[in-house]
Scaffold this active site. Structure first.
Site, mmCIF file in Angstrom:
data_model
loop_
_atom_site.group_PDB
_atom_site.id
_atom_site.type_symbol
_atom_site.label_atom_id
_atom_site.label_comp_id
_atom_site.label_asym_id
_atom_site.label_seq_id
_atom_site.Cartn_x
_atom_site.Cartn_y
_atom_site.Cartn_z
ATOM 1 N N ASP A 1 0.864 -1.179 0.000
ATOM 2 C CA ASP A 1 0.000 0.000 0.000
ATOM 3 C C ASP A 1 0.905 1.235 0.000
ATOM 4 O O ASP A 1 1.589 1.518 0.992
ATOM 5 C CB ASP A 1 -0.909 0.011 1.224
ATOM 6 C CG ASP A 1 -2.004 -1.059 1.158
ATOM 7 O OD1 ASP A 1 -1.855 -2.009 0.369
ATOM 8 O OD2 ASP A 1 -2.986 -0.938 1.906
ATOM 9 N N LYS B 1 -6.552 3.409 -3.145
ATOM 10 C CA LYS B 1 -7.033 3.298 -1.770
ATOM 11 C C LYS B 1 -7.353 4.703 -1.265
ATOM 12 O O LYS B 1 -6.627 5.655 -1.546
ATOM 13 C CB LYS B 1 -5.953 2.631 -0.917
ATOM 14 C CG LYS B 1 -6.244 2.526 0.581
ATOM 15 C CD LYS B 1 -5.091 1.816 1.275
ATOM 16 C CE LYS B 1 -5.189 1.901 2.783
ATOM 17 N NZ LYS B 1 -4.044 1.220 3.455
ATOM 18 N N LYS C 1 -9.762 0.171 -2.641
ATOM 19 C CA LYS C 1 -9.738 -0.223 -1.239
ATOM 20 C C LYS C 1 -10.241 0.956 -0.423
ATOM 21 O O LYS C 1 -9.641 2.037 -0.438
ATOM 22 C CB LYS C 1 -8.326 -0.622 -0.799
ATOM 23 C CG LYS C 1 -8.227 -0.957 0.702
ATOM 24 C CD LYS C 1 -6.821 -1.420 1.067
ATOM 25 C CE LYS C 1 -6.647 -1.565 2.568
ATOM 26 N NZ LYS C 1 -5.290 -2.071 2.929
#
Length: 213
Positions: free
Chosen positions: A91, A152, A177
């Protein structure tokens, strides 16, 4: 979506500055027991990956966290080290300052260096709470240009978290996400129904336990 599929959409997360190995083990144990993934600090990835008790847990970790202002070289090396340690997913935090300054090519190049450095999925954290809608579009375009796998919403370290409208916007570009402030089954389902494919939350157990029997 059955309960197992729902649980597999959750990245059970512990990323606070005071996180201990004991805290990580708790999250990993809960993830293993409930069929979730885990998102943990990079300093603990090697230990987690080496423990056979967590062989079935997908391990995500963070790069350029939490502000995205690391040098590209640092982010590259962080990602490679995390992958070498056993991370299954990365991430990666976008450089919000450069995006706001209109340096979109630099933002995309920064992301692309990390994406190209590792053979595992990279999710780009765009920190929606700090961006206008126009900037969110540009951030997602940079992630697409960099060949990222997902976008995300949030690190959890800026005011505000995931919002349905942001998930809808972002899902026009890449799988999403939704992370930040998702603390219940109902909130998670709202994000999934808006187009998210993954949920990041420190309340993973509560979310999965809320699944209707």
């Amino acid at each position: 979506m059955n309960r197992a599929e729902f649980a597999a959409s959750i990245d059970h997360t512990v990323l606070g500055p005071e996180t201990t190995w004991g805290d990580v083990c708790t999250v990993l144990d809960e993830a293993a027991a409930h069929g979730m993934n885990a998102c943990i600090p990079p300093c603990y990835v090697a230990e987690a990956a080496a423990d056979p008790a967590y062989d079935d847990v997908t391990l995500a970790t963070v790069v350029g966290f939490p502000h995205g202002q690391h040098s590209t070289e640092s982010k590259h090396d962080e990602a490679v080290n995390a992958w070498d340690d056993g991370a299954d997913e990365i991430d990666l935090v976008i450089n919000v300052g450069r995006l706001k300054a209109g340096e979109d090519d630099a933002v995309a190049a920064d992301l692309a260096e990390v994406v190209a450095a590792v053979p595992v999925p990279v999710k780009v954290i765009i920190e929606t709470a700090l961006l206008t809608d126009e900037e969110k579009h540009r951030a997602c375009e940079a992630a697409v240009e960099a060949d990222a796998d997902m976008v995300k919403t949030s690190t959890g370290f800026a005011d505000g978290g995931a919002a349905v409208a942001d998930v809808e916007l972002m899902s026009e570009y890449l799988p999403v996400k939704a992370s930040g402030g998702v603390g219940s089954y109902e909130a998670a389902m709202a994000m999934l129904e808006a187009g998210a494919e993954r949920i990041g939350a420190s309340s993973g157990v509560e979310i999965v336990d809320g699944y209707p029997e």
